[in-house]
Motif scaffolding. Structure first.
Motif, PDB file in Angstrom:
ATOM      1  N   PRO B  58      37.729  10.908 -33.565  1.00 61.85           N
ATOM      2  CA  PRO B  58      36.352  11.315 -33.891  1.00 61.85           C
ATOM      3  C   PRO B  58      35.809  12.395 -32.942  1.00 61.85           C
ATOM      4  O   PRO B  58      34.985  13.215 -33.359  1.00 61.85           O
ATOM      5  CB  PRO B  58      35.549  10.017 -33.747  1.00 61.85           C
ATOM      6  N   LEU B  59      36.279  12.392 -31.684  1.00 61.60           N
ATOM      7  CA  LEU B  59      35.819  13.413 -30.740  1.00 61.60           C
ATOM      8  C   LEU B  59      36.245  14.791 -31.216  1.00 61.60           C
ATOM      9  O   LEU B  59      35.479  15.760 -31.140  1.00 61.60           O
ATOM     10  CB  LEU B  59      36.413  13.177 -29.341  1.00 61.60           C
ATOM     11  N   PHE B  60      37.483  14.898 -31.709  1.00 63.17           N
ATOM     12  CA  PHE B  60      37.981  16.189 -32.180  1.00 63.17           C
ATOM     13  C   PHE B  60      37.267  16.605 -33.455  1.00 63.17           C
ATOM     14  O   PHE B  60      37.005  17.779 -33.677  1.00 63.17           O
ATOM     15  CB  PHE B  60      39.497  16.142 -32.380  1.00 63.17           C
ATOM     16  N   ASN B  88      52.353   5.197 -44.172  1.00 66.85           N
ATOM     17  CA  ASN B  88      51.420   5.082 -43.038  1.00 66.85           C
ATOM     18  C   ASN B  88      50.430   6.229 -42.949  1.00 66.85           C
ATOM     19  O   ASN B  88      49.222   6.019 -42.869  1.00 66.85           O
ATOM     20  CB  ASN B  88      52.198   5.000 -41.713  1.00 66.85           C
ATOM     21  N   LEU B  89      50.939   7.464 -42.903  1.00 66.43           N
ATOM     22  CA  LEU B  89      50.063   8.604 -42.629  1.00 66.43           C
ATOM     23  C   LEU B  89      49.089   8.881 -43.771  1.00 66.43           C
ATOM     24  O   LEU B  89      47.874   8.976 -43.560  1.00 66.43           O
ATOM     25  CB  LEU B  89      50.906   9.848 -42.326  1.00 66.43           C
ATOM     26  N   VAL B  90      49.615   8.991 -44.978  1.00 66.89           N
ATOM     27  CA  VAL B  90      48.745   9.315 -46.117  1.00 66.89           C
ATOM     28  C   VAL B  90      47.676   8.240 -46.324  1.00 66.89           C
ATOM     29  O   VAL B  90      46.491   8.564 -46.442  1.00 66.89           O
ATOM     30  CB  VAL B  90      49.588   9.588 -47.389  1.00 66.89           C
ATOM     31  N   PRO B  91      48.033   6.963 -46.355  1.00 61.66           N
ATOM     32  CA  PRO B  91      46.988   5.938 -46.494  1.00 61.66           C
ATOM     33  C   PRO B  91      45.974   5.977 -45.364  1.00 61.66           C
ATOM     34  O   PRO B  91      44.780   5.781 -45.594  1.00 61.66           O
ATOM     35  CB  PRO B  91      47.775   4.612 -46.466  1.00 61.66           C
ATOM     36  N   PHE B  92      46.443   6.238 -44.128  1.00 64.20           N
ATOM     37  CA  PHE B  92      45.507   6.317 -42.997  1.00 64.20           C
ATOM     38  C   PHE B  92      44.469   7.398 -43.261  1.00 64.20           C
ATOM     39  O   PHE B  92      43.264   7.189 -43.089  1.00 64.20           O
ATOM     40  CB  PHE B  92      46.256   6.607 -41.695  1.00 64.20           C
ATOM     41  N   LEU B  93      44.929   8.559 -43.690  1.00 63.36           N
ATOM     42  CA  LEU B  93      44.007   9.673 -43.933  1.00 63.36           C
ATOM     43  C   LEU B  93      43.091   9.373 -45.120  1.00 63.36           C
ATOM     44  O   LEU B  93      41.936   9.803 -45.138  1.00 63.36           O
ATOM     45  CB  LEU B  93      44.785  10.969 -44.159  1.00 63.36           C
ATOM     46  N   ASN B  94      43.601   8.629 -46.077  1.00 64.92           N
ATOM     47  CA  ASN B  94      42.757   8.240 -47.215  1.00 64.92           C
ATOM     48  C   ASN B  94      41.663   7.276 -46.797  1.00 64.92           C
ATOM     49  O   ASN B  94      40.581   7.263 -47.378  1.00 64.92           O
ATOM     50  CB  ASN B  94      43.608   7.605 -48.324  1.00 64.92           C
ATOM     51  N   ASN B  95      41.956   6.459 -45.793  1.00 69.32           N
ATOM     52  CA  ASN B  95      40.983   5.451 -45.368  1.00 69.32           C
ATOM     53  C   ASN B  95      40.041   5.911 -44.262  1.00 69.32           C
ATOM     54  O   ASN B  95      39.093   5.218 -43.931  1.00 69.32           O
ATOM     55  CB  ASN B  95      41.712   4.184 -44.892  1.00 69.32           C
ATOM     56  N   HIS B  96      40.361   7.043 -43.636  1.00 76.42           N
ATOM     57  CA  HIS B  96      39.518   7.547 -42.552  1.00 76.42           C
ATOM     58  C   HIS B  96      39.048   8.951 -42.922  1.00 76.42           C
ATOM     59  O   HIS B  96      39.833   9.774 -43.355  1.00 76.42           O
ATOM     60  CB  HIS B  96      40.301   7.629 -41.245  1.00 76.42           C
ATOM     61  N   ALA B  97      37.766   9.202 -42.742  1.00 79.74           N
ATOM     62  CA  ALA B  97      37.234  10.521 -43.103  1.00 79.74           C
ATOM     63  C   ALA B  97      37.474  11.514 -41.972  1.00 79.74           C
ATOM     64  O   ALA B  97      36.614  11.753 -41.146  1.00 79.74           O
ATOM     65  CB  ALA B  97      35.745  10.397 -43.398  1.00 79.74           C
ATOM     66  N   ILE B  98      38.668  12.094 -41.937  1.00 77.02           N
ATOM     67  CA  ILE B  98      39.008  13.070 -40.894  1.00 77.02           C
ATOM     68  C   ILE B  98      38.582  14.452 -41.369  1.00 77.02           C
ATOM     69  O   ILE B  98      38.937  14.880 -42.473  1.00 77.02           O
ATOM     70  CB  ILE B  98      40.542  13.083 -40.624  1.00 77.02           C
ATOM     71  N   GLN B  99      37.789  15.162 -40.552  1.00 74.01           N
ATOM     72  CA  GLN B  99      37.284  16.476 -40.932  1.00 74.01           C
ATOM     73  C   GLN B  99      38.228  17.603 -40.562  1.00 74.01           C
ATOM     74  O   GLN B  99      38.214  18.668 -41.168  1.00 74.01           O
ATOM     75  CB  GLN B  99      35.935  16.745 -40.228  1.00 74.01           C
ATOM     76  N   SER B 100      39.009  17.388 -39.524  1.00 74.40           N
ATOM     77  CA  SER B 100      39.821  18.481 -38.985  1.00 74.40           C
ATOM     78  C   SER B 100      41.114  18.656 -39.782  1.00 74.40           C
ATOM     79  O   SER B 100      41.535  17.761 -40.508  1.00 74.40           O
ATOM     80  CB  SER B 100      40.158  18.203 -37.523  1.00 74.40           C
ATOM     81  N   THR B 101      41.735  19.792 -39.584  1.00 71.86           N
ATOM     82  CA  THR B 101      43.019  20.083 -40.219  1.00 71.86           C
ATOM     83  C   THR B 101      44.084  19.134 -39.666  1.00 71.86           C
ATOM     84  O   THR B 101      44.133  18.894 -38.460  1.00 71.86           O
ATOM     85  CB  THR B 101      43.432  21.534 -39.890  1.00 71.86           C
ATOM     86  N   VAL B 102      44.895  18.575 -40.542  1.00 71.71           N
ATOM     87  CA  VAL B 102      45.966  17.670 -40.123  1.00 71.71           C
ATOM     88  C   VAL B 102      47.320  18.245 -40.535  1.00 71.71           C
ATOM     89  O   VAL B 102      47.508  18.614 -41.695  1.00 71.71           O
ATOM     90  CB  VAL B 102      45.795  16.268 -40.755  1.00 71.71           C
ATOM     91  N   TRP B 103      48.238  18.323 -39.586  1.00 72.56           N
ATOM     92  CA  TRP B 103      49.605  18.760 -39.878  1.00 72.56           C
ATOM     93  C   TRP B 103      50.562  17.623 -39.587  1.00 72.56           C
ATOM     94  O   TRP B 103      50.266  16.724 -38.772  1.00 72.56           O
ATOM     95  CB  TRP B 103      50.002  19.936 -38.990  1.00 72.56           C
ATOM     96  N   ALA B 104      51.725  17.672 -40.216  1.00 74.04           N
ATOM     97  CA  ALA B 104      52.831  16.790 -39.849  1.00 74.04           C
ATOM     98  C   ALA B 104      54.086  17.667 -39.863  1.00 74.04           C
ATOM     99  O   ALA B 104      54.179  18.591 -40.686  1.00 74.04           O
ATOM    100  CB  ALA B 104      52.968  15.635 -40.826  1.00 74.04           C
TER     101      ALA B 104
END
Lengths: 200, 160
Positions: B58-60, B88-104
């Motif tokens: 959330p800080l980022f 793991n990753l996709v469901p996590f992002l679906n469940n958390h409202a991340i605003q920043s760009t995410v790469w893998a």
């Protein structure tokens, strides 16, 4: 004047050049004594009759340590009889990670049937002396007349997530080289791991 | 019947406004780290299984939210294993409202990839690289951030 300048300069340098401290390949390892899960103490000097020791900083909670757990057990099964037993050390502060408490260490060891000591680094001084920075973190030691030197530092192999896809087994290869009287071709690697939970 | 469920799930996923991941080759990431744009890039390495990493995300996102018009870009690089992206990753992002760009990053990488990202990196996460190659800013922080330490560091680097 110099007595004030020197420490100040050293402090300044340590701020600008954060090089990892601890043992480097080639360094002699000083003796240490830690408690095992059975309450008895184990010292590095106890291994004076062995060809070497596979020191593994590891713990219960870290997903990366868990991913390597059976491979650590295999290292002992394959190499203890060949002169290189595993010595596992938990460097974490159980106050911040209760899963890594001595009681839980004992539970895990018993549950999984560890064939090697699983020592608790209560003051975290051994982890600091080694310069361990993550779990798991391996330091392969070679014994020459009771003097233990570091011959390899780093990862167990090149694939944490898919053991079946491992191409290079760093620790096994290093032991193979040492047993031939040679130096390991690869003596230092890095891998992703969990931070060591230092006491605050 | 199974295909119908899959279709419904896909429909739901695409309509959930979830943050999607950009999948990158290591070569692309390596190349990006050498870019000479006059932008302060804040690259945070994290994983869904890493508790301290999750706690500081959330800080980022606040940095992203507060700097929409500034030459600052946050990129959250997940180190979740490729075999666990779907579970793991996709469901996590679906469940958390991340605003920043995410790469893998795809699993095929050179064995010394950690050193190639930054030789100061000992391999632990969370770890954050802040750089602006146009201004020779290159700071590596291998531990968590608090709101205070992150803001302090940003203030310092923005004024360089």
């Amino acid at each position: 004047m110099l007595s004030i300048l020197a420490p100040a300069l050293a402090a300044l340098l340590s701020l600008t050049t954060p090089a990892p401290t601890g043992y480097a390949v080639g360094d002699e390892v000083k003796n240490f004594t830690l408690n095992n899960i059975d309450g008895k103490s184990v010292s590095l000097s106890d291994y004076a009759s062995k060809e070497g020791v596979i020191v593994v900083f590891t713990c219960n909670h870290c997903p990366y340590a868990k991913a390597y757990e059976s491979r650590v057990m295999d290292l002992d099964k394959n190499f203890a009889a060949k002169g290189y037993p595993v010595l596992a050390i938990n460097p974490n502060d159980p106050v911040s990670v209760p899963d890594d408490s001595p009681e839980n260490m004992k539970k895990r060891s018993t549950e999984m049937g560890y064939t090697f000591p699983y020592l608790f680094d209560a003051t975290q001084q051994v982890a600091k002396d080694f310069g361990a920075s993550r779990t798991p973190h391996v330091f392969l030691l070679k014994n020459t007349n009771g003097k233990f030197t570091v011959e390899y530092i780093g990862a167990i192999d090149d694939n944490t997530d898919e053991p079946a896809a491992v191409k290079t087994k760093y620790v096994e290869d290093a032991i193979g080289a040492l047993k031939k009287g040679e130096k390991p071709a690869v003596n230092f690697t890095k891998a992703i791991g969990c931070t060591i939970k230092w006491k605050s | 019947m199974k295909w119908m469920c899959t279709l419904i799930i896909c429909f739901c996923l695409t309509n959930s406004h979830a943050q999607s991941v950009e999948y990158k080759t290591f070569a692309a990431v390596d190349s990006f780290l050498d870019n000479r744009n006059d932008t302060l890039y804040i690259v945070n390495f994290w994983a869904t299984w890493c508790k301290p990493c999750i706690e500081e995300l959330p800080l980022f996102d606040s940095v992203t939210a507060q700097n929409k018009n500034a030459p600052i870009k946050v990129i959250l690089i997940s180190l979740d294993a490729q075999i666990r992206w779907e579970d793991n990753l996709v469901p996590f992002l679906n469940n958390h409202a991340i605003q920043s760009t995410v790469w893998a990053i795809y699993k095929e990488r050179p064995t010394d990839w950690i050193d190639l990202v930054d030789p100061r990196w000992q391999g632990t996460i969370p770890a954050t690289l802040m750089f602006n190659n146009a201004r020779q800013i290159n700071y590596f922080h291998e531990t968590s951030f608090t709101e205070a330490t992150l803001n302090e560091k940003l203030k310092e680097l923005i004024h360089l």
